[in-house]
Write a protein that holds these residues in place. Structure first.
Motif, PDB file in Angstrom:
ATOM      1  N   VAL A  73       0.836  -1.201   0.000  1.00  0.00           N
ATOM      2  CA  VAL A  73       0.000   0.000   0.000  1.00  0.00           C
ATOM      3  C   VAL A  73       0.872   1.253   0.000  1.00  0.00           C
ATOM      4  N   ASP A  74       1.985   1.242   0.710  1.00  0.00           N
ATOM      5  CA  ASP A  74       2.907   2.381   0.687  1.00  0.00           C
ATOM      6  C   ASP A  74       3.466   2.591  -0.718  1.00  0.00           C
ATOM      7  N   TYR A  75       3.796   1.508  -1.409  1.00  0.00           N
ATOM      8  CA  TYR A  75       4.299   1.614  -2.779  1.00  0.00           C
ATOM      9  C   TYR A  75       3.232   2.220  -3.693  1.00  0.00           C
ATOM     10  N   PHE A  76       1.989   1.748  -3.571  1.00  0.00           N
ATOM     11  CA  PHE A  76       0.901   2.275  -4.394  1.00  0.00           C
ATOM     12  C   PHE A  76       0.732   3.773  -4.162  1.00  0.00           C
ATOM     13  N   ILE A  77       0.754   4.190  -2.910  1.00  0.00           N
ATOM     14  CA  ILE A  77       0.566   5.605  -2.575  1.00  0.00           C
ATOM     15  C   ILE A  77       1.744   6.436  -3.075  1.00  0.00           C
ATOM     16  N   ASP A  78       2.951   5.998  -2.807  1.00  0.00           N
ATOM     17  CA  ASP A  78       4.143   6.767  -3.170  1.00  0.00           C
ATOM     18  C   ASP A  78       4.356   6.867  -4.679  1.00  0.00           C
ATOM     19  N   LYS A 120       1.851   6.220  -7.082  1.00  0.00           N
ATOM     20  CA  LYS A 120       0.588   6.381  -7.807  1.00  0.00           C
ATOM     21  C   LYS A 120       0.388   5.251  -8.816  1.00  0.00           C
ATOM     22  N   SER A 151      -5.300  -1.699  -7.323  1.00  0.00           N
ATOM     23  CA  SER A 151      -5.939  -0.784  -6.367  1.00  0.00           C
ATOM     24  C   SER A 151      -7.349  -1.271  -6.044  1.00  0.00           C
TER      25      SER A 151
END
Length: 141
Positions: free
Chosen positions: A100-105, A107, A126
């Protein structure tokens, strides 16, 4: 929780020998937004084609060559020219907090899940996180 708890196993993949038109039709017919690209020769992961990247390529073709040339341009554009080359990928035991951190950082909308031989065994998107959030909210009552 780990990747194996939310991933879509055995996702629809496309060969690196396919055209952009093939990918466009496959995404439409199967209702998917992400296609892991695998080598025709050995089935190993080569990259990913996202719906966003495909649409950007199609719009660029229309702007450059006109709508009348779109079908021909799509048929002769290899996936390798538009796919995102291998970057981050996951194993089944990766903690979801890292993902989830990778997805947020970054995009990012998807990450492939690979085995030790670099073969696609799953995909995390996502949408998988939205489904997880729904499940957790329902459990809270």
């Amino acid at each position: 929780m780990q990747v194996k708890d939310i991933m879509t196993a055995n996702p629809i993949c496309i060969s690196d020998g396919a055209s952009l038109r093939d990918a466009h039709l496959l995404m439409q017919s199967r209702g998917v937004r992400h296609l892991p690209v695998i080598a025709e020769s050995d089935g190993r992961y080569r990259g990913v084609l996202t719906h966003k990247k495909m649409i950007a390529s199609v719009v660029g073709m229309i702007n450059r060559y006109g709508a009348g040339a779109l079908d021909r341009k799509e048929r002769f554009t290899p996936i390798a020219e538009v796919m995102e080359v291998p970057g981050q990928h996951l194993g089944t035991d990766e903690p979801l907090t890292v993902v989830v951190d990778y997805f947020i950082d970054n995009k990012s909308g998807c990450l492939p899940v690979l085995d030790a031989d670099m073969r696609v065994i799953g995909i995390v998107t996502s949408s998988d996180f939205v489904k997880l959030a729904k499940r957790l909210l329902q459990q809270q009552g």
